[in-house]
Design a protein around this motif. Sequence first.
Motif, short mmCIF file in Angstrom:
data_model
loop_
_atom_site.label_atom_id
_atom_site.label_comp_id
_atom_site.label_asym_id
_atom_site.label_seq_id
_atom_site.Cartn_x
_atom_site.Cartn_y
_atom_site.Cartn_z
N ILE A 74 1.06 -1.23 0.03
CA ILE A 74 0.09 -0.05 -0.09
C ILE A 74 0.67 1.28 -0.08
O ILE A 74 0.49 2.35 -0.14
N GLY A 75 2.19 1.22 0.14
CA GLY A 75 3.03 2.40 0.21
C GLY A 75 2.92 2.95 1.53
O GLY A 75 2.34 2.72 2.37
N PHE A 76 3.71 4.16 1.56
CA PHE A 76 3.67 5.00 2.91
C PHE A 76 2.85 6.01 2.58
O PHE A 76 3.36 7.00 2.14
N PHE A 232 -8.84 5.71 12.99
CA PHE A 232 -7.47 6.75 13.29
C PHE A 232 -6.98 7.31 11.76
O PHE A 232 -5.61 7.56 11.82
N SER A 233 -7.79 7.51 10.88
CA SER A 233 -7.61 7.88 9.45
C SER A 233 -7.13 9.54 9.73
O SER A 233 -6.12 10.06 9.21
N GLN A 234 -7.81 10.25 10.35
CA GLN A 234 -7.33 11.77 10.83
C GLN A 234 -5.93 11.51 11.38
O GLN A 234 -5.24 12.63 11.08
N LEU A 235 -5.71 10.77 12.16
CA LEU A 235 -4.27 10.77 12.93
C LEU A 235 -3.35 10.26 11.83
O LEU A 235 -2.28 11.10 11.78
N GLY A 236 -3.51 9.64 10.96
CA GLY A 236 -2.57 9.25 9.87
C GLY A 236 -2.51 10.51 8.83
O GLY A 236 -1.14 10.57 8.54
N MET A 237 -3.44 11.02 8.70
CA MET A 237 -3.28 12.47 7.97
C MET A 237 -2.47 13.27 8.77
O MET A 237 -1.41 13.98 8.04
N TRP A 238 -2.63 13.48 10.01
CA TRP A 238 -1.82 14.39 10.70
C TRP A 238 -0.16 13.97 10.93
O TRP A 238 0.42 14.73 10.57
N MET A 239 0.04 12.71 10.96
CA MET A 239 1.26 12.19 11.04
C MET A 239 1.85 12.30 9.69
O MET A 239 3.23 12.83 9.64
N MET A 240 1.15 12.08 8.64
CA MET A 240 2.09 12.52 7.14
C MET A 240 2.22 14.07 7.20
O MET A 240 3.23 14.33 6.48
N GLN A 241 1.38 14.72 7.60
CA GLN A 241 1.98 16.27 7.47
C GLN A 241 2.90 16.65 8.48
O GLN A 241 3.96 17.63 7.95
N LYS A 242 3.03 16.02 9.46
CA LYS A 242 4.22 16.12 10.59
C LYS A 242 5.41 15.63 9.75
O LYS A 242 6.80 16.31 9.93
N LEU A 243 5.48 14.59 9.19
CA LEU A 243 6.40 14.04 8.41
C LEU A 243 6.77 14.65 7.04
O LEU A 243 7.86 14.11 6.34
N LYS A 244 5.76 15.91 6.64
CA LYS A 244 6.22 16.48 5.32
C LYS A 244 6.12 15.50 4.18
O LYS A 244 6.59 15.78 3.27
N TYR A 245 5.27 14.73 4.26
CA TYR A 245 4.84 14.05 3.32
C TYR A 245 3.42 14.29 2.74
O TYR A 245 2.36 14.51 3.65
N PRO A 246 3.34 14.60 1.34
CA PRO A 246 2.06 14.89 0.91
C PRO A 246 1.05 13.48 1.16
O PRO A 246 1.58 12.48 0.77
N ALA A 247 -0.37 13.76 1.59
CA ALA A 247 -1.22 12.74 1.93
C ALA A 247 -1.38 11.85 0.86
O ALA A 247 -1.97 10.66 0.86
N HIS A 248 -1.38 12.13 -0.63
CA HIS A 248 -1.43 11.51 -1.55
C HIS A 248 -0.41 10.41 -2.02
O HIS A 248 -0.65 9.42 -3.08
N ILE A 249 0.71 10.66 -1.42
CA ILE A 249 1.83 9.58 -1.98
C ILE A 249 1.80 8.35 -1.61
O ILE A 249 1.37 7.88 -0.34
N HIS A 250 2.09 7.47 -2.55
CA HIS A 250 1.90 5.96 -2.12
C HIS A 250 2.96 5.16 -1.92
O HIS A 250 3.08 4.20 -1.18
N ARG A 251 4.24 5.75 -2.56
CA ARG A 251 5.56 4.88 -2.56
C ARG A 251 6.57 5.97 -2.73
O ARG A 251 6.37 7.29 -3.24
#
Length: 251
Positions: A74-76, A232-251
């Motif tokens: 599923i990618g990161f 925990f989907s909202q938490l996943g979105m928040w963690m992606m933002q904190k890690l500076k990853y765009p939410a749509h990136i799969h790999r």
Amino acid sequence: MVKKLLQDKREGLLLLAGFLLIVAPMSLFVSHIDLLSEVCDVVGFSFTALTDSAGSKGFLITLSVLVFISWRVIGFNREFLAKLFQLGVILVIGFAAKTGLKHVTESPRPYTELLTHQLLIPNPEHFYKLDAIQKEEMIDEISQQVSPWRTSHWQGEKDYSFPSGHTIFASICLAFFGGLFMQHKRYGLALMVGVWAVCVGYSRLWLGMHRPMDLVGSIVFVAAVYALMPSFSQLGMWMMQKLKYPAHIHR
């Protein structure tokens, strides 16, 4: 909201239902397991490897392999991070509940029944009144008749039987990783996790560590906790933002 919560987990719950349907009738096979029988090294090693893959010696390796495969599937992304958080929460709940339930139910392990039949103790409950050294000596005495492939596990686990911690871990992996693989149409991977979970469950019966009811209770418990677990989907979105990853990136 409850309907949506369950709908998101239907694949994992379906796999747990299948696991339950396979494990429930295993009581028919338990009567054919002779704990006094000779065990060849291939069989002994195989069941030991299976049980260790879901126990303290190997569960981290199993978890790492499944997490890596999931990342490749599923990618990161936020789904991956949300799933990891879900997994962490249910693992903590599962292992904590396992310890608590064992002390509440105080169900003797099946091998204590063999000790009773061999007249080494008056009844299975008596085993738990012995101190650590006495328990070890008791198992050493029966080891003259029982394969070390079994007694080595008895020496390592002298606590109560219900529920099965190994089956709890296998059920969690089946629900989370198997369900995830099914959602992404990786049915072969889901099947592999399912077969592994069933084999882990049977290994616990073969070793004389559990009864079928211990396995059934473990699966039902995981199914209940998993069904009520937030996404925990909202938490996943928040963690992606904190890690500076765009939410749509799969790999």
